[in-house]
Design a protein around this motif. Structure first.
Motif, PDB file in Angstrom:
ATOM      1  N   ILE A  17     -10.974  19.213   2.759  1.00 31.00           N
ATOM      2  CA  ILE A  17     -10.984  18.371   3.963  1.00 31.00           C
ATOM      3  C   ILE A  17     -12.210  17.470   3.971  1.00 31.00           C
ATOM      4  CG2 ILE A  17     -11.114  18.400   6.476  1.00 31.00           C
ATOM      5  CD1 ILE A  17      -9.553  21.023   6.410  1.00 31.00           C
ATOM      6  N   ILE A  18     -13.356  18.033   3.611  1.00 26.38           N
ATOM      7  CA  ILE A  18     -14.592  17.252   3.579  1.00 26.38           C
ATOM      8  C   ILE A  18     -14.506  16.165   2.513  1.00 26.38           C
ATOM      9  CG2 ILE A  18     -17.084  17.347   3.175  1.00 26.38           C
ATOM     10  CD1 ILE A  18     -17.014  20.222   4.250  1.00 26.38           C
ATOM     11  N   ARG A  19     -13.973  16.535   1.332  1.00 22.28           N
ATOM     12  CA  ARG A  19     -13.861  15.574   0.237  1.00 22.28           C
ATOM     13  C   ARG A  19     -12.904  14.428   0.590  1.00 22.28           C
ATOM     14  NH1 ARG A  19     -15.075  17.252  -5.245  1.00 22.28           N
ATOM     15  NH2 ARG A  19     -16.319  19.150  -5.254  1.00 22.28           N
ATOM     16  N   ILE A  20     -11.761  14.776   1.153  1.00 26.50           N
ATOM     17  CA  ILE A  20     -10.787  13.741   1.504  1.00 26.50           C
ATOM     18  C   ILE A  20     -11.355  12.805   2.561  1.00 26.50           C
ATOM     19  CG2 ILE A  20      -8.559  13.349   2.611  1.00 26.50           C
ATOM     20  CD1 ILE A  20      -7.508  15.800   1.195  1.00 26.50           C
ATOM     21  N   THR A  21     -12.050  13.369   3.549  1.00 25.14           N
ATOM     22  CA  THR A  21     -12.673  12.537   4.587  1.00 25.14           C
ATOM     23  C   THR A  21     -13.691  11.583   3.976  1.00 25.14           C
ATOM     24  OG1 THR A  21     -12.376  14.312   6.213  1.00 25.14           O
ATOM     25  CG2 THR A  21     -13.966  12.580   6.739  1.00 25.14           C
ATOM     26  N   PHE A  22     -14.500  12.110   3.056  1.00 25.74           N
ATOM     27  CA  PHE A  22     -15.509  11.278   2.393  1.00 25.74           C
ATOM     28  C   PHE A  22     -14.847  10.169   1.584  1.00 25.74           C
ATOM     29  CE2 PHE A  22     -18.076  10.282  -1.334  1.00 25.74           C
ATOM     30  CZ  PHE A  22     -19.290   9.942  -0.755  1.00 25.74           C
ATOM     31  N   ILE A  23     -13.825  10.522   0.801  1.00 24.81           N
ATOM     32  CA  ILE A  23     -13.141   9.536  -0.026  1.00 24.81           C
ATOM     33  C   ILE A  23     -12.466   8.473   0.831  1.00 24.81           C
ATOM     34  CG2 ILE A  23     -11.194   9.203  -1.598  1.00 24.81           C
ATOM     35  CD1 ILE A  23     -13.666  10.307  -2.955  1.00 24.81           C
ATOM     36  N   TYR A  24     -11.843   8.911   1.924  1.00 30.12           N
ATOM     37  CA  TYR A  24     -11.169   7.961   2.815  1.00 30.12           C
ATOM     38  C   TYR A  24     -12.178   6.956   3.384  1.00 30.12           C
ATOM     39  CZ  TYR A  24      -8.409   6.168   6.709  1.00 30.12           C
ATOM     40  OH  TYR A  24      -7.761   5.348   7.586  1.00 30.12           O
ATOM     41  N   LEU A  25     -13.293   7.450   3.864  1.00 29.84           N
ATOM     42  CA  LEU A  25     -14.315   6.559   4.418  1.00 29.84           C
ATOM     43  C   LEU A  25     -14.899   5.658   3.336  1.00 29.84           C
ATOM     44  CD1 LEU A  25     -16.171   9.046   6.820  1.00 29.84           C
ATOM     45  CD2 LEU A  25     -14.519   7.255   7.422  1.00 29.84           C
ATOM     46  N   LEU A  26     -15.064   6.214   2.128  1.00 32.62           N
ATOM     47  CA  LEU A  26     -15.587   5.423   1.023  1.00 32.62           C
ATOM     48  C   LEU A  26     -14.652   4.271   0.689  1.00 32.62           C
ATOM     49  CD1 LEU A  26     -17.635   5.012  -1.294  1.00 32.62           C
ATOM     50  CD2 LEU A  26     -16.290   6.629  -2.642  1.00 32.62           C
ATOM     51  N   LEU A  27     -13.333   4.537   0.656  1.00 29.37           N
ATOM     52  CA  LEU A  27     -12.356   3.490   0.366  1.00 29.37           C
ATOM     53  C   LEU A  27     -12.321   2.447   1.474  1.00 29.37           C
ATOM     54  CD1 LEU A  27      -9.360   5.509  -1.123  1.00 29.37           C
ATOM     55  CD2 LEU A  27     -10.888   3.942  -2.330  1.00 29.37           C
ATOM     56  N   MET A  28     -12.377   2.893   2.721  1.00 27.46           N
ATOM     57  CA  MET A  28     -12.345   1.956   3.840  1.00 27.46           C
ATOM     58  C   MET A  28     -13.557   1.033   3.811  1.00 27.46           C
ATOM     59  SD  MET A  28      -9.586   2.285   5.570  1.00 27.46           S
ATOM     60  CE  MET A  28     -10.012   1.452   7.096  1.00 27.46           C
ATOM     61  N   VAL A  29     -14.729   1.596   3.551  1.00 22.13           N
ATOM     62  CA  VAL A  29     -15.946   0.784   3.481  1.00 22.13           C
ATOM     63  C   VAL A  29     -15.874  -0.174   2.293  1.00 22.13           C
ATOM     64  CG1 VAL A  29     -18.437   0.851   3.109  1.00 22.13           C
ATOM     65  CG2 VAL A  29     -17.374   2.485   4.668  1.00 22.13           C
ATOM     66  N   SER A  30     -15.386   0.322   1.149  1.00 24.99           N
ATOM     67  CA  SER A  30     -15.286  -0.525  -0.042  1.00 24.99           C
ATOM     68  C   SER A  30     -14.327  -1.687   0.195  1.00 24.99           C
ATOM     69  CB  SER A  30     -14.814   0.305  -1.240  1.00 24.99           C
ATOM     70  OG  SER A  30     -15.730   1.342  -1.527  1.00 24.99           O
ATOM     71  N   MET A  31     -13.169  -1.399   0.789  1.00 29.63           N
ATOM     72  CA  MET A  31     -12.194  -2.451   1.068  1.00 29.63           C
ATOM     73  C   MET A  31     -12.761  -3.462   2.060  1.00 29.63           C
ATOM     74  SD  MET A  31      -9.211  -1.709  -0.563  1.00 29.63           S
ATOM     75  CE  MET A  31      -7.776  -2.126   0.396  1.00 29.63           C
ATOM     76  N   ARG A  32     -13.539  -2.954   3.015  1.00 31.02           N
ATOM     77  CA  ARG A  32     -14.138  -3.850   4.012  1.00 31.02           C
ATOM     78  C   ARG A  32     -15.125  -4.806   3.349  1.00 31.02           C
ATOM     79  NH1 ARG A  32     -15.579  -7.217   6.605  1.00 31.02           N
ATOM     80  NH2 ARG A  32     -16.282  -7.307   8.771  1.00 31.02           N
ATOM     81  N   PHE A  33     -15.923  -4.319   2.419  1.00 31.87           N
ATOM     82  CA  PHE A  33     -16.899  -5.156   1.754  1.00 31.87           C
ATOM     83  C   PHE A  33     -16.237  -6.137   0.791  1.00 31.87           C
ATOM     84  CE2 PHE A  33     -20.200  -2.051   3.005  1.00 31.87           C
ATOM     85  CZ  PHE A  33     -21.157  -2.940   3.465  1.00 31.87           C
ATOM     86  N   MET A  34     -15.075  -5.787   0.261  1.00 30.38           N
ATOM     87  CA  MET A  34     -14.396  -6.689  -0.665  1.00 30.38           C
ATOM     88  C   MET A  34     -13.597  -7.762   0.060  1.00 30.38           C
ATOM     89  SD  MET A  34     -13.246  -4.460  -4.007  1.00 30.38           S
ATOM     90  CE  MET A  34     -12.571  -3.039  -3.158  1.00 30.38           C
ATOM     91  N   GLY A  35     -13.445  -7.671   1.382  1.00 31.32           N
ATOM     92  CA  GLY A  35     -12.854  -8.753   2.153  1.00 31.32           C
ATOM     93  C   GLY A  35     -11.416  -8.514   2.556  1.00 31.32           C
ATOM     94  N   LYS A  36     -10.918  -9.386   3.437  1.00 29.51           N
ATOM     95  CA  LYS A  36      -9.574  -9.258   3.991  1.00 29.51           C
ATOM     96  C   LYS A  36      -8.486  -9.456   2.943  1.00 29.51           C
ATOM     97  CE  LYS A  36     -10.939 -10.809   8.606  1.00 29.51           C
ATOM     98  NZ  LYS A  36     -10.729 -11.822   9.666  1.00 29.51           N
ATOM     99  N   ARG A  37      -8.810 -10.132   1.854  1.00 28.84           N
ATOM    100  CA  ARG A  37      -7.806 -10.368   0.811  1.00 28.84           C
ATOM    101  C   ARG A  37      -7.259  -9.067   0.254  1.00 28.84           C
ATOM    102  NH1 ARG A  37      -4.653 -13.541  -1.103  1.00 28.84           N
ATOM    103  NH2 ARG A  37      -5.184 -12.969  -3.230  1.00 28.84           N
ATOM    104  N   MET A  38      -8.052  -7.985   0.289  1.00 33.33           N
ATOM    105  CA  MET A  38      -7.615  -6.713  -0.265  1.00 33.33           C
ATOM    106  C   MET A  38      -6.449  -6.128   0.522  1.00 33.33           C
ATOM    107  SD  MET A  38      -9.390  -6.346  -2.939  1.00 33.33           S
ATOM    108  CE  MET A  38      -9.013  -4.663  -3.390  1.00 33.33           C
ATOM    109  N   ALA A  39      -6.247  -6.598   1.749  1.00 32.10           N
ATOM    110  CA  ALA A  39      -5.122  -6.127   2.553  1.00 32.10           C
ATOM    111  C   ALA A  39      -3.912  -7.038   2.415  1.00 32.10           C
ATOM    112  CB  ALA A  39      -5.533  -6.035   4.033  1.00 32.10           C
ATOM    113  N   SER A  40      -4.041  -8.083   1.600  1.00 32.74           N
ATOM    114  CA  SER A  40      -2.959  -9.032   1.390  1.00 32.74           C
ATOM    115  C   SER A  40      -2.471  -8.922  -0.052  1.00 32.74           C
ATOM    116  CB  SER A  40      -3.465 -10.444   1.705  1.00 32.74           C
ATOM    117  OG  SER A  40      -2.461 -11.397   1.538  1.00 32.74           O
TER     118      SER A  40
END
Length: 219
Positions: A17-40
């Protein structure tokens, strides 16, 4: 129990649970820094960044012997590279072309540009399927069809369509019979190029070199 839980103790479920939470937050932060294009729709570099992130976080998520720090380091490197590519793509069109590719014209004035399609590894079947999915039944309706750097198709149509090749499947005879055929314009079955003289059907197509003609349609 080994099939259900594996070779780890029950307490590892809390760690998961701790690992998945960490990975999820890590991916969200990474996608946020790479910009909105990553959601398109993704470009080549963005897709590579996303796959790299997925490969980096997959093993640490479930392997108790693997730490989370390597995944964090990989994520920082991937995000940094992606931001550098985005920055220099904005600054230089040449760099953007090298890193992300360019737009290609696949259909021009109702005929397919087969050489360009071959260069971009787009088969006629794939192109015609994309046109049909956009509600297009006749190549003569298409003024331009662009193959974007992101892999998407963008079509610009004539306000008053010219006669062109029927792109409906040949086995769908009932639908094809609804299309209005011309009697004085003929289309190449291979590329859609048209001629307006009955005698021109005796010659090979000037666009692709094939000699397979059919009546063009206007609807």
């Amino acid at each position: 129990m080994r099939i259900i839980l594996g070779d780890v103790p029950w307490s590892f479920l809390i760690e998961v649970i701790i690992r998945i939470t960490f990975i999820y937050l890590l991916l969200m932060v990474s996608m946020r820094f790479m910009g909105k294009r990553m959601a398109s729709t993704l470009s080549n570099s963005e897709l590579a960044a996303l796959v790299s992130l997925a490969a980096a976080v997959g093993v640490p998520m479930l392997a108790p012997e693997r730490g989370m720090l390597p995944a964090l380091i990989i994520a920082v490197i991937v995000v940094s590279i992606q931001r550098i590519i985005s920055y220099y793509s904005y600054k230089s069109s040449k760099f953007e072309f090298l890193a992300l590719g360019d737009i290609s014209v696949l259909v021009k004035d109702g005929r397919m540009l087969l050489d360009v399609m071959k260069l971009n590894r787009v088969s006629p079947e794939r192109l015609l399927a994309e046109l049909r999915s956009a509600g297009i039944t006749n190549l003569g309706k298409v003024r331009r069809s662009y193959f974007e750097a992101t892999g998407e198709f963008t079509n610009y149509l004539y306000e008053n369509p010219i006669p062109g090749l029927n792109i409906l499947p040949e086995w769908d005879e009932s639908f094809r019979s609804e299309q209005q055929e011309t009697v004085d314009t003929f289309a190449c079955r291979n590329c859609g190029n048209t001629v307006e003289n009955e005698r021109d059907r005796e010659w090979n197509c000037s666009n692709c070199g094939e000699k397979d003609w059919t009546n063009a349609i206007v609807s």
